[in-house]
Design a protein around this motif. Structure first.
Motif, PDB file in Angstrom:
ATOM      1  N   TYR A  92       0.838  -1.194   0.000  1.00  0.00           N
ATOM      2  CA  TYR A  92       0.000   0.000   0.000  1.00  0.00           C
ATOM      3  C   TYR A  92       0.874   1.245   0.000  1.00  0.00           C
ATOM      4  N   ARG A  93       0.262   2.364  -0.290  1.00  0.00           N
ATOM      5  CA  ARG A  93       0.988   3.610  -0.515  1.00  0.00           C
ATOM      6  C   ARG A  93       1.878   4.018   0.662  1.00  0.00           C
ATOM      7  N   HIS A  94       1.395   3.963   1.865  1.00  0.00           N
ATOM      8  CA  HIS A  94       2.160   4.421   3.029  1.00  0.00           C
ATOM      9  C   HIS A  94       2.660   3.254   3.878  1.00  0.00           C
ATOM     10  N   ALA A  95       2.901   2.129   3.254  1.00  0.00           N
ATOM     11  CA  ALA A  95       3.348   0.939   3.992  1.00  0.00           C
ATOM     12  C   ALA A  95       4.685   1.176   4.684  1.00  0.00           C
ATOM     13  N   ALA A  96       5.591   1.878   4.022  1.00  0.00           N
ATOM     14  CA  ALA A  96       6.905   2.137   4.630  1.00  0.00           C
ATOM     15  C   ALA A  96       6.759   2.986   5.889  1.00  0.00           C
ATOM     16  N   THR A  97       5.906   3.987   5.843  1.00  0.00           N
ATOM     17  CA  THR A  97       5.666   4.827   7.026  1.00  0.00           C
ATOM     18  C   THR A  97       5.026   4.011   8.146  1.00  0.00           C
ATOM     19  N   ALA A  98       4.053   3.191   7.790  1.00  0.00           N
ATOM     20  CA  ALA A  98       3.387   2.364   8.795  1.00  0.00           C
ATOM     21  C   ALA A  98       4.373   1.402   9.451  1.00  0.00           C
ATOM     22  N   PHE A  99       5.212   0.770   8.650  1.00  0.00           N
ATOM     23  CA  PHE A  99       6.169  -0.177   9.218  1.00  0.00           C
ATOM     24  C   PHE A  99       7.238   0.544  10.042  1.00  0.00           C
ATOM     25  N   ARG A 100       7.629   1.742   9.623  1.00  0.00           N
ATOM     26  CA  ARG A 100       8.580   2.520  10.417  1.00  0.00           C
ATOM     27  C   ARG A 100       7.981   2.836  11.787  1.00  0.00           C
ATOM     28  N   LEU A 101       6.693   3.171  11.827  1.00  0.00           N
ATOM     29  CA  LEU A 101       6.019   3.426  13.103  1.00  0.00           C
ATOM     30  C   LEU A 101       5.971   2.163  13.968  1.00  0.00           C
ATOM     31  N   VAL A 102       5.747   1.013  13.329  1.00  0.00           N
ATOM     32  CA  VAL A 102       5.753  -0.255  14.069  1.00  0.00           C
ATOM     33  C   VAL A 102       7.090  -0.425  14.780  1.00  0.00           C
ATOM     34  N   GLN A 103       8.161  -0.147  14.078  1.00  0.00           N
ATOM     35  CA  GLN A 103       9.489  -0.304  14.664  1.00  0.00           C
ATOM     36  C   GLN A 103       9.774   0.751  15.731  1.00  0.00           C
ATOM     37  N   GLU A 104       9.405   1.989  15.463  1.00  0.00           N
ATOM     38  CA  GLU A 104       9.691   3.085  16.397  1.00  0.00           C
ATOM     39  C   GLU A 104       8.897   2.959  17.696  1.00  0.00           C
ATOM     40  N   LEU A 105       7.680   2.436  17.625  1.00  0.00           N
ATOM     41  CA  LEU A 105       6.820   2.352  18.808  1.00  0.00           C
ATOM     42  C   LEU A 105       7.025   1.073  19.621  1.00  0.00           C
ATOM     43  N   GLN A 106       7.825   0.162  19.134  1.00  0.00           N
ATOM     44  CA  GLN A 106       8.012  -1.110  19.827  1.00  0.00           C
ATOM     45  C   GLN A 106       8.446  -0.943  21.289  1.00  0.00           C
ATOM     46  N   PRO A 107       9.411  -0.089  21.598  1.00  0.00           N
ATOM     47  CA  PRO A 107       9.806   0.030  23.011  1.00  0.00           C
ATOM     48  C   PRO A 107       8.721   0.622  23.909  1.00  0.00           C
ATOM     49  N   TRP A 108       7.735   1.288  23.332  1.00  0.00           N
ATOM     50  CA  TRP A 108       6.711   1.957  24.125  1.00  0.00           C
ATOM     51  C   TRP A 108       5.453   1.119  24.305  1.00  0.00           C
ATOM     52  N   ALA A 109       5.301   0.052  23.573  1.00  0.00           N
ATOM     53  CA  ALA A 109       4.143  -0.829  23.710  1.00  0.00           C
ATOM     54  C   ALA A 109       4.427  -1.786  24.864  1.00  0.00           C
TER      55      ALA A 109
END
Length: 166
Positions: A92-109
């Motif tokens: 999808y169009r913003h898949a890279a942004t979504a996956f970057r958020l998945v990685q960036e938010l991992q320590p906070w979940a």
């Protein structure tokens, strides 16, 4: 190097499972404490709302955000990123942004940390009161297993490569 056959689909399935478990864990009773004839059942949402008045409101927000909202968001972003790839379609169009958020938010979940801390606290108060674990506690325990299984199929490098090539 491409992922194991069906790895993206497994991650999507584990992410859906995690979202369902998390939503159920919010509202079902987490535990019941009984002592001297008095008992009290509580859910994660109920506990957060108990702290929502006055100067403890930021604590309620932090509890709901880090224990519930961020894991659900990460699951949803993984589904958004991997669903088309699992079906052999371009990302999808913003898949890279979504996956970057998945990685960036991992320590906070913090769902996993929450259940470990709760287990330690329950051991400490076990001698003072009768503690009954509710369905939400067990949903969180299963959620930890689902997250571990999901992580066993996730290869950041492979996902980045698939996003870039598809």
């Amino acid at each position: 190097m491409w992922p194991r056959e069906g790895a993206f689909l497994h991650v999507v399935a584990f992410s859906f499972t995690g979202m369902i478990l998390m939503i159920g864990a919010i509202f079902f009773p987490f535990l019941e404490i009984a002592a001297r004839g008095l008992s009290h059942k509580s859910s994660i949402f109920g506990v957060a709302m108990a702290f929502s008045d006055g100067f403890l409101a930021p604590l309620a927000f932090a509890v709901l955000t880090m224990i519930v909202a961020l894991p659900i968001f990460r699951f949803a972003a993984l589904i958004y990123t991997l669903w088309p790839l699992a079906n052999g379609r371009p990302a999808y169009r913003h898949a890279a942004t979504a996956f970057r958020l998945v990685q960036e938010l991992q320590p906070w979940a913090m769902a996993e940390i929450f259940i470990i801390g709760t287990a330690v606290a329950l051991v400490k108060i076990g001698g003072l009161a009768t503690v009954s674990l509710g369905p939400a506690f067990w949903a969180f325990c299963v959620l930890i297993i689902v997250i571990a299984l999901k992580n066993s199929f996730v290869s950041d490098w492979t996902i980045w490569k698939a996003i870039g090539q598809k």
